[in-house]
Design a protein around this motif. Sequence first.
Motif, short mmCIF file in Angstrom:
data_model
loop_
_atom_site.label_atom_id
_atom_site.label_comp_id
_atom_site.label_asym_id
_atom_site.label_seq_id
_atom_site.Cartn_x
_atom_site.Cartn_y
_atom_site.Cartn_z
N GLN A 1 0.84 -1.19 0.00
CA GLN A 1 0.00 0.00 0.00
C GLN A 1 0.87 1.25 0.00
O GLN A 1 1.85 1.34 0.74
N GLY A 2 0.53 2.21 -0.85
CA GLY A 2 1.25 3.48 -0.92
C GLY A 2 2.49 3.46 -1.78
O GLY A 2 3.20 4.45 -1.87
N THR A 3 2.77 2.33 -2.44
CA THR A 3 3.93 2.26 -3.33
C THR A 3 3.46 2.09 -4.77
O THR A 3 2.30 1.77 -5.04
N THR A 4 4.37 2.30 -5.69
CA THR A 4 4.09 2.11 -7.10
C THR A 4 4.31 0.64 -7.45
O THR A 4 5.35 0.08 -7.13
N ILE A 5 3.32 0.04 -8.09
CA ILE A 5 3.42 -1.34 -8.55
C ILE A 5 3.64 -1.28 -10.06
O ILE A 5 2.88 -0.63 -10.78
N ASN A 6 4.68 -1.93 -10.54
CA ASN A 6 5.00 -1.89 -11.96
C ASN A 6 5.70 -3.19 -12.34
O ASN A 6 6.85 -3.40 -11.99
N PHE A 7 4.96 -4.08 -13.00
CA PHE A 7 5.58 -5.31 -13.47
C PHE A 7 5.02 -5.68 -14.83
O PHE A 7 4.06 -5.10 -15.30
N GLU A 8 5.65 -6.63 -15.45
CA GLU A 8 5.33 -6.98 -16.83
C GLU A 8 5.20 -8.49 -16.97
O GLU A 8 5.94 -9.24 -16.35
N ILE A 9 4.23 -8.89 -17.77
CA ILE A 9 4.10 -10.30 -18.14
C ILE A 9 4.20 -10.37 -19.66
O ILE A 9 4.05 -9.36 -20.35
N GLN A 10 4.45 -11.55 -20.18
CA GLN A 10 4.51 -11.73 -21.62
C GLN A 10 3.59 -12.88 -22.01
O GLN A 10 3.70 -13.99 -21.47
N TYR A 11 2.67 -12.60 -22.92
CA TYR A 11 1.73 -13.59 -23.43
C TYR A 11 2.38 -14.30 -24.61
O TYR A 11 2.76 -13.66 -25.59
N LYS A 12 2.52 -15.63 -24.49
CA LYS A 12 3.12 -16.44 -25.56
C LYS A 12 2.16 -17.55 -25.96
O LYS A 12 1.36 -18.02 -25.15
N ASP A 13 2.27 -17.99 -27.19
CA ASP A 13 1.43 -19.08 -27.68
C ASP A 13 2.03 -20.43 -27.32
O ASP A 13 3.06 -20.51 -26.64
N SER A 14 1.42 -21.50 -27.79
CA SER A 14 1.86 -22.86 -27.45
C SER A 14 3.25 -23.19 -27.99
O SER A 14 3.89 -24.13 -27.53
N ASN A 15 3.73 -22.42 -28.97
CA ASN A 15 5.08 -22.61 -29.51
C ASN A 15 6.10 -21.73 -28.80
O ASN A 15 7.24 -21.61 -29.24
N ASN A 16 5.66 -21.05 -27.73
CA ASN A 16 6.49 -20.14 -26.96
C ASN A 16 6.88 -18.88 -27.72
O ASN A 16 7.89 -18.24 -27.43
N ASP A 17 6.06 -18.52 -28.72
CA ASP A 17 6.27 -17.29 -29.48
C ASP A 17 5.36 -16.20 -28.92
O ASP A 17 4.21 -16.48 -28.54
N PRO A 18 5.83 -14.94 -28.86
CA PRO A 18 4.99 -13.85 -28.36
C PRO A 18 3.73 -13.70 -29.21
O PRO A 18 3.76 -13.83 -30.43
N VAL A 19 2.61 -13.42 -28.55
CA VAL A 19 1.34 -13.19 -29.23
C VAL A 19 1.25 -11.70 -29.55
O VAL A 19 1.46 -10.85 -28.68
N ASN A 20 0.95 -11.37 -30.80
CA ASN A 20 0.81 -9.99 -31.22
C ASN A 20 -0.47 -9.41 -30.63
O ASN A 20 -1.57 -9.88 -30.91
N LEU A 21 -0.36 -8.37 -29.81
CA LEU A 21 -1.50 -7.78 -29.12
C LEU A 21 -2.09 -6.57 -29.85
O LEU A 21 -2.93 -5.87 -29.30
N THR A 22 -1.67 -6.36 -31.10
CA THR A 22 -2.24 -5.27 -31.88
C THR A 22 -3.75 -5.49 -32.02
O THR A 22 -4.20 -6.57 -32.37
N GLY A 23 -4.53 -4.47 -31.70
CA GLY A 23 -5.98 -4.56 -31.80
C GLY A 23 -6.66 -5.14 -30.57
O GLY A 23 -7.88 -5.25 -30.52
N TYR A 24 -5.88 -5.51 -29.55
CA TYR A 24 -6.44 -6.05 -28.31
C TYR A 24 -6.63 -4.95 -27.28
O TYR A 24 -5.96 -3.92 -27.31
N SER A 25 -7.51 -5.21 -26.35
CA SER A 25 -7.68 -4.39 -25.15
C SER A 25 -7.58 -5.34 -23.97
O SER A 25 -7.64 -6.56 -24.13
N GLY A 26 -7.45 -4.79 -22.77
CA GLY A 26 -7.33 -5.63 -21.60
C GLY A 26 -8.10 -5.08 -20.42
O GLY A 26 -8.42 -3.88 -20.35
N LYS A 27 -8.41 -5.98 -19.47
CA LYS A 27 -9.11 -5.59 -18.25
C LYS A 27 -8.70 -6.52 -17.12
O LYS A 27 -8.54 -7.72 -17.33
N MET A 28 -8.54 -5.94 -15.93
CA MET A 28 -8.20 -6.70 -14.74
C MET A 28 -8.94 -6.06 -13.57
O MET A 28 -8.96 -4.83 -13.45
N GLN A 29 -9.59 -6.88 -12.76
CA GLN A 29 -10.30 -6.36 -11.60
C GLN A 29 -9.83 -7.08 -10.35
O GLN A 29 -9.58 -8.28 -10.37
#
Length: 131
Positions: free
Chosen positions: A12-40
């Motif tokens: 609480q009161g700190t900046t949270i900043n981390f990154e994940i990478q979405y990869k497909d079954s071949n372990n290749d990055p998934v192109n997120l162009t045209g995507y949106s995201g939501k987290m609750q």
Amino acid sequence: MAAGKYSFIIEQGTTINFEIQYKDSNNDPVNLTGYSGKMQLKSSYADNSPTIYLTLSSSLNPDGTGLNLSGSNGTTPPSSGSIGIYIASCTSSLLSFDTAYYDLEIYSGSNCPYTVRLLEGQVKLSKQVTT
């Protein structure tokens, strides 16, 4: 593909900043162009009227809080599959739960969008002393 399980702590009161990478079954990055995201962050998974503690989306708040589909630095190309999760300190200082539950979804399209739930888990809040 089932959502990955990942639990984390928000200080609480700190900046949270981390990154994940979405990869497909071949372990290749998934192109997120045209995507949106939501987290609750909510009080429970299945409650009919859970308390919503925080909503993050790919439409960033003025303080930067949200999901950046160009990585945590905002400059990584969407083709990298990188998703930055950022919660500004002024936003985290307002949180007051002990344990919350979350999931992170990305989607493309608008009518009945193609949706992928990437992650789910628990979030614990480590309460601050110094204000």
